[in-house]
Structure formats: C-alpha cells, structure tokens
Design a protein around this motif. Structure first.
Motif, PDB file in Angstrom:
ATOM      1  N   VAL A  34       0.838  -1.202   0.000  1.00 31.74           N
ATOM      2  CA  VAL A  34       0.000   0.000   0.000  1.00 31.74           C
ATOM      3  C   VAL A  34       0.869   1.247   0.000  1.00 31.74           C
ATOM      4  O   VAL A  34       0.673   2.190  -0.778  1.00 31.74           O
ATOM      5  N   TYR A  35       1.886   1.233   0.859  1.00 28.28           N
ATOM      6  CA  TYR A  35       2.756   2.383   1.007  1.00 28.28           C
ATOM      7  C   TYR A  35       3.498   2.699  -0.298  1.00 28.28           C
ATOM      8  O   TYR A  35       3.539   3.846  -0.753  1.00 28.28           O
ATOM      9  N   VAL A  36       4.087   1.651  -0.903  1.00 28.30           N
ATOM     10  CA  VAL A  36       4.892   1.873  -2.109  1.00 28.30           C
ATOM     11  C   VAL A  36       4.000   2.218  -3.292  1.00 28.30           C
ATOM     12  O   VAL A  36       4.388   3.006  -4.161  1.00 28.30           O
ATOM     13  N   ALA A  37       2.783   1.641  -3.338  1.00 32.17           N
ATOM     14  CA  ALA A  37       1.869   1.981  -4.428  1.00 32.17           C
ATOM     15  C   ALA A  37       1.512   3.457  -4.379  1.00 32.17           C
ATOM     16  O   ALA A  37       1.400   4.123  -5.416  1.00 32.17           O
ATOM     17  N   LEU A  38       1.338   3.994  -3.171  1.00 29.31           N
ATOM     18  CA  LEU A  38       1.015   5.412  -3.046  1.00 29.31           C
ATOM     19  C   LEU A  38       2.213   6.288  -3.391  1.00 29.31           C
ATOM     20  O   LEU A  38       2.056   7.467  -3.709  1.00 29.31           O
ATOM     21  N   ALA A  39       3.431   5.712  -3.323  1.00 29.54           N
ATOM     22  CA  ALA A  39       4.620   6.494  -3.649  1.00 29.54           C
ATOM     23  C   ALA A  39       4.936   6.484  -5.141  1.00 29.54           C
ATOM     24  O   ALA A  39       5.810   7.217  -5.589  1.00 29.54           O
ATOM     25  N   TYR A  40       4.221   5.660  -5.897  1.00 29.94           N
ATOM     26  CA  TYR A  40       4.505   5.487  -7.320  1.00 29.94           C
ATOM     27  C   TYR A  40       4.074   6.717  -8.103  1.00 29.94           C
ATOM     28  O   TYR A  40       2.988   7.246  -7.898  1.00 29.94           O
ATOM     29  N   ARG A  41       4.938   7.173  -9.031  1.00 29.99           N
ATOM     30  CA  ARG A  41       4.620   8.382  -9.777  1.00 29.99           C
ATOM     31  C   ARG A  41       4.638   8.149 -11.283  1.00 29.99           C
ATOM     32  O   ARG A  41       4.817   9.080 -12.053  1.00 29.99           O
ATOM     33  N   GLY A  42       4.493   6.887 -11.718  1.00 27.54           N
ATOM     34  CA  GLY A  42       4.489   6.630 -13.143  1.00 27.54           C
ATOM     35  C   GLY A  42       5.825   6.115 -13.626  1.00 27.54           C
ATOM     36  O   GLY A  42       6.850   6.263 -12.974  1.00 27.54           O
ATOM     37  N   THR A  43       5.820   5.503 -14.826  1.00 28.10           N
ATOM     38  CA  THR A  43       7.030   4.835 -15.291  1.00 28.10           C
ATOM     39  C   THR A  43       8.138   5.814 -15.636  1.00 28.10           C
ATOM     40  O   THR A  43       9.305   5.489 -15.554  1.00 28.10           O
ATOM     41  N   GLY A  44       7.798   7.028 -16.022  1.00 31.03           N
ATOM     42  CA  GLY A  44       8.838   7.963 -16.429  1.00 31.03           C
ATOM     43  C   GLY A  44       9.549   8.611 -15.270  1.00 31.03           C
ATOM     44  O   GLY A  44      10.773   8.774 -15.287  1.00 31.03           O
ATOM     45  N   SER A  45       8.820   8.982 -14.242  1.00 27.10           N
ATOM     46  CA  SER A  45       9.428   9.764 -13.163  1.00 27.10           C
ATOM     47  C   SER A  45       9.813   8.882 -11.986  1.00 27.10           C
ATOM     48  O   SER A  45       9.290   7.794 -11.804  1.00 27.10           O
ATOM     49  N   ALA A  46      10.753   9.402 -11.190  1.00 22.34           N
ATOM     50  CA  ALA A  46      11.212   8.685 -10.008  1.00 22.34           C
ATOM     51  C   ALA A  46      10.130   8.700  -8.950  1.00 22.34           C
ATOM     52  O   ALA A  46       9.374   9.657  -8.818  1.00 22.34           O
ATOM     53  N   ALA A  47      10.078   7.629  -8.189  1.00 18.55           N
ATOM     54  CA  ALA A  47       9.061   7.537  -7.134  1.00 18.55           C
ATOM     55  C   ALA A  47       9.503   8.344  -5.917  1.00 18.55           C
ATOM     56  O   ALA A  47      10.652   8.751  -5.798  1.00 18.55           O
ATOM     57  N   ASP A  48       8.566   8.548  -5.013  1.00 20.52           N
ATOM     58  CA  ASP A  48       8.847   9.259  -3.769  1.00 20.52           C
ATOM     59  C   ASP A  48       9.774   8.396  -2.920  1.00 20.52           C
ATOM     60  O   ASP A  48       9.406   7.281  -2.558  1.00 20.52           O
ATOM     61  N   PRO A  49      10.983   8.875  -2.591  1.00 19.13           N
ATOM     62  CA  PRO A  49      11.941   7.994  -1.914  1.00 19.13           C
ATOM     63  C   PRO A  49      11.668   7.783  -0.427  1.00 19.13           C
ATOM     64  O   PRO A  49      12.173   6.815   0.141  1.00 19.13           O
ATOM     65  N   VAL A  50      10.903   8.675   0.203  1.00 24.18           N
ATOM     66  CA  VAL A  50      10.711   8.533   1.650  1.00 24.18           C
ATOM     67  C   VAL A  50       9.938   7.256   2.009  1.00 24.18           C
ATOM     68  O   VAL A  50      10.373   6.509   2.884  1.00 24.18           O
ATOM     69  N   PRO A  51       8.799   6.950   1.354  1.00 29.15           N
ATOM     70  CA  PRO A  51       8.150   5.683   1.667  1.00 29.15           C
ATOM     71  C   PRO A  51       9.043   4.484   1.364  1.00 29.15           C
ATOM     72  O   PRO A  51       8.961   3.463   2.059  1.00 29.15           O
ATOM     73  N   HIS A  52       9.874   4.570   0.327  1.00 26.38           N
ATOM     74  CA  HIS A  52      10.777   3.464   0.029  1.00 26.38           C
ATOM     75  C   HIS A  52      11.728   3.216   1.180  1.00 26.38           C
ATOM     76  O   HIS A  52      11.965   2.067   1.571  1.00 26.38           O
ATOM     77  N   ALA A  53      12.277   4.295   1.732  1.00 24.94           N
ATOM     78  CA  ALA A  53      13.202   4.124   2.850  1.00 24.94           C
ATOM     79  C   ALA A  53      12.475   3.514   4.041  1.00 24.94           C
ATOM     80  O   ALA A  53      13.014   2.631   4.726  1.00 24.94           O
ATOM     81  N   MET A  54      11.238   3.961   4.284  1.00 26.37           N
ATOM     82  CA  MET A  54      10.519   3.439   5.444  1.00 26.37           C
ATOM     83  C   MET A  54      10.150   1.973   5.254  1.00 26.37           C
ATOM     84  O   MET A  54      10.199   1.180   6.186  1.00 26.37           O
ATOM     85  N   VAL A  55       9.789   1.593   4.027  1.00 30.19           N
ATOM     86  CA  VAL A  55       9.464   0.189   3.779  1.00 30.19           C
ATOM     87  C   VAL A  55      10.718  -0.664   3.883  1.00 30.19           C
ATOM     88  O   VAL A  55      10.665  -1.797   4.380  1.00 30.19           O
ATOM     89  N   LEU A  56      11.856  -0.143   3.444  1.00 25.99           N
ATOM     90  CA  LEU A  56      13.111  -0.880   3.581  1.00 25.99           C
ATOM     91  C   LEU A  56      13.390  -1.172   5.044  1.00 25.99           C
ATOM     92  O   LEU A  56      13.727  -2.299   5.423  1.00 25.99           O
ATOM     93  N   THR A  57      13.241  -0.151   5.887  1.00 25.86           N
ATOM     94  CA  THR A  57      13.356  -0.364   7.331  1.00 25.86           C
ATOM     95  C   THR A  57      12.356  -1.403   7.791  1.00 25.86           C
ATOM     96  O   THR A  57      12.681  -2.296   8.583  1.00 25.86           O
TER      97      THR A  57
END
Lengths: 305, 103
Positions: free
Chosen positions: B45-68
């Motif tokens: 759920v978290y990473v899906a909400l951070a997704y910004r489309g195939t061209g642009s980079a995703a929001d890195p903050v949720p990625h870091a939190m999910v990695l943790t």
C-alpha cells in the motif's frame, strides 16, 4: 500511470499465491509458496520503481526469511502435522467484517487522487546530503534517526535469540556434494557483490541493508556446510560484529551532536561519514541476521545439551 | 484503473488475508507466515502510493521506510520462530491451546 495486463497478472498472482499458502493444507508447501511469494513481491517492487526494495525483498524477505522458516520447520517436522483450519463461527464473522473494512479502505484510496509527496523536498536537499541516491540520502541522512533505531532493533532481536538459545547445537546436517560445491562457488561471489552493493548505494540502488543481507546469506551457506561452525567461531568476534554498526552510528551521531544537532553531519564530511556508517552497518546487519538464523536453526534437536 | 489503485487494493487484500489467517490457523508456523504476508500487504500500500508513473522517479521517503520495515519484519520473524521452537521444546506442541490440535 494506468495498469496494464502485466499488472493484473501480477496482482492476481500475488493474491492467489497468498490465498493458497495461507489457507491450503501442508506446511512445507506453504513455506515454499511463501518464498515464491517473496520473489513475486520483489518483481512488484521492481514494477513500482522501487529497485532498492526489490533487492532487499529478494535477499531478506524471500531469502533470509525463507531460510529461517525452513530451519524452524526442520525442527518440528517429525512431530506435528497441522490441521487445516480452525472451526466455528468466529472466523467467518471476522472474515466478513474484515472484508467490509478492506472494501471501504480501497474505496477511500480510490478517492485520494494525485498525491504530492516528499520527492520534491528530497531532490532540493539532495546535493547537501553527501550522497547522490535519494533513498540512501533519506535512510542515512534525512531520516537517519529511524535507521539508527533499526540498527538497535537488529541488535535487540539477535541478543534476545542468543539469550534464549539452548546453545551448542550443531546446525549442519550431512551436506551433500551439490550443496558443498554450491557454497564454495557462491560464497566469494556473495562477498564481492556485497562490497559492490555497499559502494553502489551512494549513487544508485544498493546500500548497507542489501549488502548486509548478502553477507548474511554467505554466512548461512557456510554454516550449512561446515560441521561445528557456529560453536568453533570465537564468541568475541560475533559480539564485536554485532555491536560495530550501532556503535559507529552512535559515535558519528554523538560527534555530530557536539557540532550541531543530533545526526546533523558536517556538510563536507557527510559523504564519508555515511559510507563509514554504512560499512559498519553492513557488517552488523550481516552478523545480526546470521546470529538470528543460527539461533533458530540450532533449536533442532530440542532439549538442553 | 491506475497502477497505484490496483496495487494498493492488492495490498489491502493481502493484509486482510494475512490477518484472517493469523486468527484462523492454529499452527504457529502458519501464523508466522500470515503475519509476514500481512506485512507485505502493508508495504505494498505504502509503495503503491509512492509510485509516480514509469517515467518519473518515485517518492523515496516511503521506500526508505518500507526498507526499514522489511528488515524489522525479518527480526520479528526470527524472534517469533525462536520463541515458537522454545514452546515446542517445552510442550511438544506447535499450537497455542489444545483446541485444534491435529495428529
């Protein structure tokens, strides 16, 4: 932004796999399907532009977790065969209630629309962070406090498992020639790749967690093929490995605190400090995950030695 | 349907399935697997909400939190398994109560 046929396939695969592994009969089958589920999740992370997560999920989520659960299964396989599902009305009511909540949640998510997240804020400050990769910058700089606490969690879990373990029980069974050859070929490769991932984290997907997970995998492989390995390793080295990462991070944080606020790296040193913390972190993450595996796998024989 | 909505819906479904399985299945190893699946759903759920489309980079903050979150989930699993095995050593069972005990 719209979902293509691959996405629907992936979604169906995830939900279907989860249903079978969670509610199907057969414990070993569920564990194997869980490892497959982890790999499918890694694919999903890659699909959602999260390569750091894909690396971590494959190594830690599917790999180490799968090894842990398999080791636990080996400890009980001879005795218990689980019944399929608990009986009674409570599960049905709980399931229905949960289904209503799930549908309501998805409906709420559908109404969210475009969300402006923090990517702009991160990009603005990325040049000051000391690294070029946004996720690493967030992990080790902007949200460094969370990562510091996470090092603490790793240490705590490893300590708790060590304290409760029976101790002195061999992990390796009789490794076959395939496993021995495999371990011999793979261990140096894992070590080199871990070092590469650690270095790469500064400018591309990678970093301490992925590197640490690979090192832990190498350690687990070695333990599986070397009889008597966990016991013959000097305990002082294991303890040193466990505390090096948290200690380094705390030292850097305290040092930064004397100059500014907690965990605020001095700008010209930020990159070097982050690499130092990540290097220590790699070793400690690997040691903690390894200690956890040895603790779980060593419980096989049951009873105190 | 947007990719974000699809994957966050999948995440919710995974969480629901995992939660039901934790309650319903008596064997401790099944419970551990269920908690992991529920956790994966939450991360999705978290990473899906951070997704910004195939061209642009995703929001890195949720990625870091999910990695943790992934690493913490492994630690939790390891500790839960160690405790379950100690329970097995003491009682010879991998279930919490006598109800639902199989062969």
């Amino acid at each position: 932004m719209s979902a293509g046929p691959l996405d629907f396939l992936l979604a169906a695969g995830l939900v279907g796999l989860a249903g079978v592994l969670l509610f199907g009969a057969g414990l070993f089958r569920s564990i194997v399907l869980f490892i497959v589920f982890g790999l499918l999740m890694a694919l999903t992370w890659a699909r959602l532009n999260a390569p750091d997560l894909a690396l971590a999920e494959a190594a830690v989520g599917a790999g180490v977790t799968g090894a842990l659960v398999l080791a636990a299964w080996r400890g009980v396989e001879s005795r218990t065969e689980p019944p399929v599902v608990g009986r009674g009305w409570l599960p049905v009511i709980a399931g229905l209630g949960l289904g209503v909540v799930a549908v309501a949640t998805v409906a709420a998510l559908a109404g969210v629309g475009a969300v402006a997240g923090l990517e702009g804020a991160v990009t603005d400050r990325l040049a000051d962070s000391g690294v070029r990769h946004p996720v690493t910058a967030v992990l080790l700089n902007f949200r460094g406090y969370d990562t510091l606490l996470e090092f603490g969690v790793l240490l705590l879990a490893a300590m708790a498992i060590r304290l409760g373990a029976a101790g002195g029980v061999a992990v390796a069974g009789a490794p076959g020639p395939v496993l021995e050859r495999f371990a011999a070929l793979l261990t140096p490769l894992l070590i080199v790749t871990a070092g590469y991932l650690l270095w790469r984290g500064g400018h591309a997907p990678g970093g301490a967690f992925q590197a640490g997970a690979l090192l832990a995998a190498a350690g687990i492989l070695l333990v599986l093929v070397t009889p008597g390995l966990p016991d013959s390793l000097p305990d002082a080295r294991v303890r040193a490995g466990l505390i090096l990462g948290p200690f380094l991070f705390l030292a850097v944080a305290a040092g930064a605190a004397t100059a500014g606020s907690l965990l605020e790296y001095p700008r010209p040193w930020a990159g070097a400090l982050i690499l130092l913390v990540e290097a220590g972190g790699t070793l400690s993450i690997a040691t903690a995950l390894w200690v956890q595996f040895v603790g779980v796998a060593g419980e096989r024989e049951g009873g105190r030695p | 349907m947007s990719a974000t909505l699809l994957y966050s819906g999948v995440g919710v479904a995974l969480f629901a399935l995992g939660l039901v399985a934790v309650v319903v299945r008596p064997h401790l190893l099944h419970k551990v697997l269920a908690v992991n699946v529920a956790g994966s759903g939450t991360f999705l759920v978290y990473v899906a909400l951070a997704y910004r489309g195939t061209g642009s980079a995703a929001d890195p903050v949720p990625h870091a939190m999910v990695l943790t979150g992934i690493v913490v989930a492994v630690c939790t699993t390891a500790l839960a398994l160690a405790l379950a095995l100690r329970l097995y050593r003491r009682t010879g069972r991998m279930t919490l109560t006598d109800e639902g005990e199989g062969g």
